[in-house]
Write a protein that holds these residues in place. Structure first.
Motif, PDB file in Angstrom:
ATOM      1  N   ALA A 210      62.899  37.578 -13.567  1.00  0.00           N
ATOM      2  CA  ALA A 210      62.934  36.598 -14.657  1.00  0.00           C
ATOM      3  C   ALA A 210      64.251  35.845 -14.678  1.00  0.00           C
ATOM      4  N   ALA A 211      65.318  36.518 -14.243  1.00  0.00           N
ATOM      5  CA  ALA A 211      66.657  35.919 -14.330  1.00  0.00           C
ATOM      6  C   ALA A 211      67.000  35.044 -13.141  1.00  0.00           C
ATOM      7  N   GLY A 212      66.440  35.356 -11.953  1.00  0.00           N
ATOM      8  CA  GLY A 212      66.976  34.687 -10.779  1.00  0.00           C
ATOM      9  C   GLY A 212      66.025  34.001  -9.835  1.00  0.00           C
ATOM     10  N   VAL A 213      64.694  34.186  -9.987  1.00  0.00           N
ATOM     11  CA  VAL A 213      63.763  33.628  -9.003  1.00  0.00           C
ATOM     12  C   VAL A 213      62.709  32.794  -9.714  1.00  0.00           C
ATOM     13  N   ASN A 214      62.492  31.584  -9.237  1.00  0.00           N
ATOM     14  CA  ASN A 214      61.510  30.691  -9.849  1.00  0.00           C
ATOM     15  C   ASN A 214      60.135  30.948  -9.231  1.00  0.00           C
ATOM     16  N   LEU A 215      59.424  31.917  -9.785  1.00  0.00           N
ATOM     17  CA  LEU A 215      58.077  32.259  -9.314  1.00  0.00           C
ATOM     18  C   LEU A 215      57.134  32.334 -10.504  1.00  0.00           C
ATOM     19  N   PRO A 216      56.631  31.205 -10.984  1.00  0.00           N
ATOM     20  CA  PRO A 216      55.741  31.242 -12.136  1.00  0.00           C
ATOM     21  C   PRO A 216      54.333  31.711 -11.772  1.00  0.00           C
ATOM     22  N   THR A 240      66.001  37.611 -26.186  1.00  0.00           N
ATOM     23  CA  THR A 240      66.344  36.690 -25.098  1.00  0.00           C
ATOM     24  C   THR A 240      65.666  37.092 -23.802  1.00  0.00           C
ATOM     25  N   GLU A 241      65.731  38.375 -23.469  1.00  0.00           N
ATOM     26  CA  GLU A 241      65.106  38.839 -22.234  1.00  0.00           C
ATOM     27  C   GLU A 241      63.592  38.661 -22.297  1.00  0.00           C
ATOM     28  N   TYR A 242      62.999  38.968 -23.446  1.00  0.00           N
ATOM     29  CA  TYR A 242      61.556  38.770 -23.616  1.00  0.00           C
ATOM     30  C   TYR A 242      61.192  37.302 -23.384  1.00  0.00           C
ATOM     31  N   LYS A 243      61.940  36.379 -23.955  1.00  0.00           N
ATOM     32  CA  LYS A 243      61.648  34.956 -23.796  1.00  0.00           C
ATOM     33  C   LYS A 243      61.825  34.515 -22.342  1.00  0.00           C
ATOM     34  N   GLN A 244      62.771  35.151 -21.621  1.00  0.00           N
ATOM     35  CA  GLN A 244      62.929  34.863 -20.196  1.00  0.00           C
ATOM     36  C   GLN A 244      61.677  35.293 -19.430  1.00  0.00           C
ATOM     37  N   ALA A 249      55.562  32.150 -17.289  1.00  0.00           N
ATOM     38  CA  ALA A 249      54.114  31.942 -17.442  1.00  0.00           C
ATOM     39  C   ALA A 249      53.762  30.460 -17.337  1.00  0.00           C
ATOM     40  N   GLY A 250      52.786  30.153 -16.487  1.00  0.00           N
ATOM     41  CA  GLY A 250      52.323  28.780 -16.339  1.00  0.00           C
ATOM     42  C   GLY A 250      52.911  28.119 -15.115  1.00  0.00           C
ATOM     43  N   ARG A 251      52.058  27.846 -14.124  1.00  0.00           N
ATOM     44  CA  ARG A 251      52.534  27.262 -12.870  1.00  0.00           C
ATOM     45  C   ARG A 251      52.201  25.768 -12.840  1.00  0.00           C
ATOM     46  N   PRO A 252      53.215  24.904 -12.837  1.00  0.00           N
ATOM     47  CA  PRO A 252      52.967  23.460 -12.812  1.00  0.00           C
ATOM     48  C   PRO A 252      52.082  23.064 -11.633  1.00  0.00           C
ATOM     49  N   VAL A 278      57.468  37.649 -30.517  1.00  0.00           N
ATOM     50  CA  VAL A 278      56.651  36.435 -30.380  1.00  0.00           C
ATOM     51  C   VAL A 278      57.150  35.343 -31.319  1.00  0.00           C
ATOM     52  N   LYS A 279      57.423  35.703 -32.572  1.00  0.00           N
ATOM     53  CA  LYS A 279      57.863  34.705 -33.545  1.00  0.00           C
ATOM     54  C   LYS A 279      59.387  34.632 -33.661  1.00  0.00           C
ATOM     55  N   GLY A 280      60.075  35.529 -32.976  1.00  0.00           N
ATOM     56  CA  GLY A 280      61.526  35.612 -33.098  1.00  0.00           C
ATOM     57  C   GLY A 280      62.273  34.591 -32.253  1.00  0.00           C
TER      58      GLY A 280
END
Length: 575
Positions: A210-216, A240-244, A249-252, A278-280
């Motif tokens: 989640a922190a270093g690789v762009n793999l959606p 913060t980690e959860y939001k990362q 999620a979601g691949r353009p 989720v709401k935080g």
């Protein structure tokens, strides 16, 4: 840095990271100090106190809610997913585990899934289960199976054989694999490419992804939000980690939406996840520069490389940091005074009316090691044994803070102590277990790492290393890099303090650790395209020096095992 006109700081929320944050903060501070006219663009998707960061950077704040693929966050509980907008979706109970049921539904619909596991072991277990389920439902197409087999075969041909690599290749072939720091560069490349090309359907990863690789992927699944950490025990992860995690999620261009789904085991946990995560909002970003080690390294670096001549100038420089912005200049001033006294006491700086780095201080700053590490190495090397062996030198290197203690099979303490007694005359300084119990424990820990690296530089194969020590390729790569760097740093420190014999020995050791070879192969592995295996094959075939290679033809070299015409031509172009 003086010539930079635009600096882009992506993921600027990493200012709050314990290790990388201080480096990022000082880089931004030094840019603004040296080149105040340079334009700075700082980017983040999870910076709740972005207004505070903007004020510190004297920047205009621009906020956007736009996302290339819409994201839905939900919580699975009691057979259905409840989303943040209160909509619900029933999940067919195809499997005993809802995580696997969601995976089956997603992959069958043409999507990909990322699981985020809290440990390497769990990531591997999820991958095994996912692979089994994909096989059970026969979801992969013939083309996907064929392509995955090609990726798997290429992996086996591209790296040294080991049980670890064979396991990765087997999972890759089945359409589900794990992704964590134990993977080597070749493993990562094959797995990530297969996933990006959509042949690999399921990736079970640790938080590093989640922190270093762009793999959606279309769907991100978070099975649990609690993690065990040494010294802290079990605790919940940050928002913060959860939001990362959710950000993956979601691949353009492939998905019309992305879903991030967390698993709740009861109604209380459901309420907690929905309200807190989720709401935080992500937690506020705090400067991490105040840590003594970071401040010590950065203070010496500023004195050694910036045009700062006195304590007032140093105080003014650090007054422009995010740390000072958040806590005030008086907070940092006292720490700076203590560190300057420490640096002067140990010979890193002169401090009369002016501040100036000594020769030792400048070199330590250039090497980018902790001054405390430099002191430790210099002091230990004052107690060198009659004969400095590879093992003794490695132990000195492995005792440095910068060399990580990588995961490996446990060696019982009594066995390590017996080994120590049998080889005591090789070591520089062995702490007394009664008078210095903490230092003795650290010594034993560094000895274990040194024993492993000794096997590495004696050209033990990666497969055997994994069998004997349980060290995975990614950990080996990190350990090699750090240990080689510290060995080189030790050679430079010995040069400064006038120990010429140890200068050479540490320098040779650095090269051997980098390549994993005996000294006789160093001229060969210095050539591009020639690693430890090819170098040994060349050496055994009689090509032992650069002059030997000069005299050989491409045709002759190509007959050496693992060389071939392409590598032979590359070798000849360099000699």
């Amino acid at each position: 840095m003086d010539d930079v006109s635009l600096l882009v700081a992506d993921e600027v929320h990493m200012l709050g990271d314990e290790e990388r944050g201080p480096i990022l903060e000082m880089t931004l501070t030094r840019l603004r100090y040296r080149n105040p006219k340079a334009q700075l663009l700082a980017l983040s998707a999870t910076a709740p106190n972005a207004d505070e960061l903007a004020k510190w950077l004297n920047a205009e704040l621009v906020t956007l809610d736009w996302r290339p693929v819409p994201l839905r966050e939900g919580v699975y509980h009691d057979g259905e997913i409840i989303y943040s907008d209160k909509s619900r979706r029933k999940i067919p109970e195809n499997e005993y585990n809802p995580v696997l049921s969601i995976m089956v539904e997603t992959v069958a619909d043409g999507g990909q899934v990322i699981f985020f596991a809290n440990t390497r072991k769990k990531a591997e277990q999820y991958a095994e289960k996912a692979a089994s389920v994909l096989s059970k439902y026969d979801i992969l197409s013939d083309e996907e199976r064929q392509q995955l087999s090609l990726f798997s075969d290429e992996l086996l041909l591209s790296t040294e054989t080991s049980a670890f690599t064979e396991r990765v290749a087997s999972l890759l072939r089945q359409g589900a694999c794990f992704h964590h720091a134990g993977l080597g560069a070749v493993h990562r490349r094959q797995i990530e490419t297969a996933f990006r090309k959509r042949f690999l359907k399921v990736l079970c990863a640790t938080p590093t992804l989640a922190a270093g690789v762009n793999l959606p992927a279309r769907v991100v699944i978070i099975p649990e939000l609690r993690r065990y950490e040494v010294g802290q025990g079990m605790h919940t992860i940050s928002v913060t980690e959860y939001k990362q995690f959710c950000g993956r999620a979601g691949r353009p261009n492939f998905d019309s939406y992305g879903e991030a789904i967390t698993i709740a085991r009861n109604s209380d946990e459901f309420e907690l996840i929905m309200e807190k995560y989720v709401k935080g909002r992500p937690e506020r970003i705090w400067s991490r520069l105040a840590g003594e080690r970071h401040l010590r390294i950065q203070t010496l670096a500023v004195i050694a490389s910036e045009s700062i001549k006195d304590f007032e100038g140093l105080d003014k420089f650090f007054g422009a940091t995010f740390l000072s912005y958040q806590f005030g200049s008086s907070f940092i001033r006292k720490s700076l005074q203590t560190i300057v006294e420490f640096l002067e006491k140990h010979g890193f700086i002169f401090h009369d009316d002016l501040l100036e780095a000594t020769r030792l201080g400048r070199r330590v700053s250039e090497l980018y090691i902790d001054p405390l590490t430099a002191i430790q190495i210099i002091n230990i090397c004052e107690k060198r044994p009659k004969i400095a062996t590879d093992l003794g030198l490695l132990q000195v290197v492995c005792q440095a803070y910068e060399v990580p203690s990588v995961p490996m099979k446990r060696i019982e303490t009594h066995k390590l102590e017996r080994f120590l007694e049998e080889n005591r005359d090789q070591f520089f300084d062995v702490p007394d277990p009664c008078e210095e119990p903490d230092d003795y424990d650290l010594f034993l820990d560094s000895l274990k790492t040194a024993i492993f690296l000794k096997a590495w530089i004696e050209e033990t194969g990666e497969g055997e290393l994994f069998e004997r020590f349980g060290v995975e390729p990614g950990d080996l790569a990190v350990l090699r890099e750090r240990a080689s760097w510290i060995a080189y740093s030790a050679s430079e420190l010995m040069k400064v303090v006038g120990k010429r014999d140890l200068t050479t020995e540490f320098e040779v050791l650095s090269a051997r650790v980098e390549h994993g070879v005996k000294e006789e192969l160093l001229p060969l592995v210095a050539l591009h395209g020639v690693g430890r295996v090819r170098a040994r094959n060349l050496f055994n075939a009689g090509y032992r020096t650069i002059d030997d290679l000069k005299r050989a033809s491409v045709e002759e070299l190509s007959k050496v095992p693992s060389i071939g015409v392409k590598i032979a031509s590359l070798i000849k172009s360099q000699v």
